[in-house]
Write an enzyme that holds these catalytic residues in place. Structure first.
Site, PDB file in Angstrom:
ATOM      1  N   HIS A  99      75.926  53.215   6.462  1.00  0.00           N
ATOM      2  CA  HIS A  99      75.740  52.921   5.037  1.00  0.00           C
ATOM      3  C   HIS A  99      76.692  53.702   4.142  1.00  0.00           C
ATOM      4  O   HIS A  99      76.737  53.450   2.927  1.00  0.00           O
ATOM      5  CB  HIS A  99      74.285  53.171   4.632  1.00  0.00           C
ATOM      6  CG  HIS A  99      73.760  52.147   3.681  1.00  0.00           C
ATOM      7  ND1 HIS A  99      72.435  51.812   3.571  1.00  0.00           N
ATOM      8  CD2 HIS A  99      74.386  51.355   2.771  1.00  0.00           C
ATOM      9  CE1 HIS A  99      72.259  50.877   2.658  1.00  0.00           C
ATOM     10  NE2 HIS A  99      73.432  50.592   2.152  1.00  0.00           N
ATOM     11  N   ASP A 145      66.361  48.871   2.363  1.00  0.00           N
ATOM     12  CA  ASP A 145      66.560  50.014   3.249  1.00  0.00           C
ATOM     13  C   ASP A 145      65.243  50.741   3.488  1.00  0.00           C
ATOM     14  O   ASP A 145      64.400  50.839   2.586  1.00  0.00           O
ATOM     15  CB  ASP A 145      67.559  50.972   2.581  1.00  0.00           C
ATOM     16  CG  ASP A 145      68.255  51.907   3.548  1.00  0.00           C
ATOM     17  OD1 ASP A 145      67.634  52.325   4.535  1.00  0.00           O
ATOM     18  OD2 ASP A 145      69.428  52.243   3.303  1.00  0.00           O
ATOM     19  N   HIS A 150      65.344  53.848   3.913  1.00  0.00           N
ATOM     20  CA  HIS A 150      65.659  55.152   3.336  1.00  0.00           C
ATOM     21  C   HIS A 150      66.150  54.979   1.904  1.00  0.00           C
ATOM     22  O   HIS A 150      66.590  53.899   1.510  1.00  0.00           O
ATOM     23  CB  HIS A 150      66.733  55.852   4.172  1.00  0.00           C
ATOM     24  CG  HIS A 150      66.395  55.949   5.624  1.00  0.00           C
ATOM     25  ND1 HIS A 150      66.676  54.928   6.519  1.00  0.00           N
ATOM     26  CD2 HIS A 150      65.789  56.931   6.341  1.00  0.00           C
ATOM     27  CE1 HIS A 150      66.247  55.284   7.727  1.00  0.00           C
ATOM     28  NE2 HIS A 150      65.715  56.486   7.646  1.00  0.00           N
ATOM     29  N   ASP A 186      68.661  56.990   0.629  1.00  0.00           N
ATOM     30  CA  ASP A 186      70.086  57.330   0.602  1.00  0.00           C
ATOM     31  C   ASP A 186      70.467  57.980  -0.726  1.00  0.00           C
ATOM     32  O   ASP A 186      71.564  57.777  -1.244  1.00  0.00           O
ATOM     33  CB  ASP A 186      70.958  56.097   0.876  1.00  0.00           C
ATOM     34  CG  ASP A 186      70.766  55.549   2.281  1.00  0.00           C
ATOM     35  OD1 ASP A 186      70.237  56.282   3.132  1.00  0.00           O
ATOM     36  OD2 ASP A 186      71.134  54.382   2.530  1.00  0.00           O
ATOM     37  N   HIS A 236      75.758  59.253   5.276  1.00  0.00           N
ATOM     38  CA  HIS A 236      75.238  57.922   4.947  1.00  0.00           C
ATOM     39  C   HIS A 236      73.923  57.995   4.171  1.00  0.00           C
ATOM     40  O   HIS A 236      73.509  57.009   3.569  1.00  0.00           O
ATOM     41  CB  HIS A 236      75.102  57.046   6.199  1.00  0.00           C
ATOM     42  CG  HIS A 236      74.055  57.462   7.178  1.00  0.00           C
ATOM     43  ND1 HIS A 236      73.638  56.634   8.212  1.00  0.00           N
ATOM     44  CD2 HIS A 236      73.337  58.612   7.325  1.00  0.00           C
ATOM     45  CE1 HIS A 236      72.706  57.252   8.929  1.00  0.00           C
ATOM     46  NE2 HIS A 236      72.525  58.449   8.411  1.00  0.00           N
ATOM     47  N   ASP A 281      70.561  47.100   4.716  1.00  0.00           N
ATOM     48  CA  ASP A 281      70.490  47.974   5.886  1.00  0.00           C
ATOM     49  C   ASP A 281      69.457  47.384   6.828  1.00  0.00           C
ATOM     50  O   ASP A 281      68.294  47.212   6.454  1.00  0.00           O
ATOM     51  CB  ASP A 281      70.090  49.377   5.442  1.00  0.00           C
ATOM     52  CG  ASP A 281      70.134  50.400   6.560  1.00  0.00           C
ATOM     53  OD1 ASP A 281      69.876  50.025   7.715  1.00  0.00           O
ATOM     54  OD2 ASP A 281      70.386  51.580   6.267  1.00  0.00           O
ATOM     55  N   ASP A 332      67.769  48.586   9.037  1.00  0.00           N
ATOM     56  CA  ASP A 332      66.584  49.383   9.345  1.00  0.00           C
ATOM     57  C   ASP A 332      65.449  49.176   8.351  1.00  0.00           C
ATOM     58  O   ASP A 332      64.351  49.720   8.538  1.00  0.00           O
ATOM     59  CB  ASP A 332      66.920  50.865   9.526  1.00  0.00           C
ATOM     60  CG  ASP A 332      67.264  51.605   8.241  1.00  0.00           C
ATOM     61  OD1 ASP A 332      66.924  51.138   7.143  1.00  0.00           O
ATOM     62  OD2 ASP A 332      67.866  52.696   8.348  1.00  0.00           O
ATOM     63  N   GLU A 362      74.592  49.423   9.238  1.00  0.00           N
ATOM     64  CA  GLU A 362      73.805  50.202  10.194  1.00  0.00           C
ATOM     65  C   GLU A 362      73.484  49.478  11.500  1.00  0.00           C
ATOM     66  O   GLU A 362      72.670  49.965  12.287  1.00  0.00           O
ATOM     67  CB  GLU A 362      72.520  50.743   9.556  1.00  0.00           C
ATOM     68  CG  GLU A 362      72.746  51.733   8.430  1.00  0.00           C
ATOM     69  CD  GLU A 362      73.309  53.082   8.875  1.00  0.00           C
ATOM     70  OE1 GLU A 362      73.355  53.336  10.102  1.00  0.00           O
ATOM     71  OE2 GLU A 362      73.714  53.875   8.004  1.00  0.00           O
TER      72      GLU A 362
END
Length: 317
Positions: free
Chosen positions: A101, A128, A130, A132, A145, A230, A232, A275
């Site tokens: 990312h 995402d 996360h 970030d 990232h 992303d 994930d 990712e």
């Protein structure tokens, strides 16, 4: 996955540029640098071309493999920013193929520069697990990232150059699918006014209503929407090929609902796909999922059948 190319077809001349940004320099494990070629092998260009788009694969942004990780990230950021700006200036929609990312530090910066020069508001949907939104003073891992969105929103500690970088207004950002925010990171996100729709909120109230409110804001501003996807964000049972899996992610029905709503909005003008780590994937499942979701974003119907609950949510938006 089975798919059906019958779809809501775009107008003639609608162009997509694929731009590879192969790096894992910002991540904690190796493998994401193979992501662009894995997405190509999974048939991304062919799926989009089958929907009537003129797809140009511009290849990968070249970088000296001898660079240190931080220098590699900077070089790729400059290259991605320049490539994205050119793509938009030529009337295409850039799709950046990651890579971890950290590539968004450049891809979104280039989109932000183009929007600034065009006098158009930029909105960012950060899809995402996360946030970030760490900085060098808040990070618990040191992984770059995990700092991408913070840098884009103008947090200090990064060497940004306005020849390639323009910031994003934090008030125009939504993080969707989050379930792994560091403590100090979460405080910073709250302080900066970034909207977060985490998985607790999704499980309680669904995903459609907050996304619709955000898309209404984009529409009211005649804004450009950048989707930073992303993989994930999806549950690891669906997308095992990532280095930062977090249980309890979005279901297949929720992911496709998001893509359907984005397609119907007509506002997505640029896109990151990040990712994907083929080394950790199982039989190409994560790559196939990313291609399916992207095709749905661009108008493909029938790739994945909506579950009844998601279908009801979409019908009410």
């Amino acid at each position: 996955m089975l798919h059906d190319a019958r779809a809501r077809r775009p107008s003639a001349g609608n162009r997509i540029d694929l731009i590879g940004v192969p790096t894992d320099a910002g991540a904690s494990c190796r493998g994401a640098a193979l992501g662009p070629d894995d997405l190509r092998t999974a048939g991304l260009a062919e799926r989009l071309a089958g929907l009537g788009y003129a797809v140009a694969d511009l290849g990968d942004i070249a970088v000296d493999g001898r660079l240190a990780p931080a220098a590699e990230i900077e070089a790729l950021a400059i290259g991605a920013s320049q490539a994205g700006y050119r793509s938009l200036d030529n009337g295409a929609r850039p799709v950046f193929l990651g890579g971890d990312h950290s590539i968004s530090m450049g891809s979104v910066a280039g989109v932000a520069r183009h929007c600034r020069d065009a006098g158009r508001a930029l909105f960012v949907l950060w899809f995402d697990a996360h946030g970030d939104f760490n900085t060098w003073t808040t990070t618990e891992t040191g992984n770059i990232h995990g700092m991408s969105l913070a840098r884009l929103c103008g947090e200090p500690g990064f060497a940004n150059d306005d020849t390639w970088f323009a910031p994003v207004d934090a008030a125009n950002v939504i993080i969707l699918g989050a379930r792994a925010l560091d403590y100090e990171e979460a405080r910073l996100i709250d302080d900066r006014g970034v909207e977060v729709v985490d998985m607790d909120a999704v499980r309680i109230a669904g995903i459609a209503a907050p996304l619709r409110r955000f898309l209404d804001r984009v529409e009211a501003a005649n804004g450009h929407l950048h989707l930073s996807l992303d993989v994930d964000a999806m549950d690891p049972s669906l997308a095992p090929g990532v280095g930062t899996t977090v249980p309890g992610g979005l279901t297949l029905a929720e992911g496709q609902l998001v893509m359907d709503m984005l397609h119907r909005s007509g506002r997505v003008g640029s896109l990151d796909l990040v990712e994907l780590n083929p080394v950790l994937d199982r039989h190409g499942r994560s790559a196939d999922l990313m291609v399916d979701l992207t095709a749905r974003l661009f108008g493909e119907s029938g790739a994945m059948q909506l579950q009844p609950a998601a279908a009801r949510e979409l019908a009410t938006t």
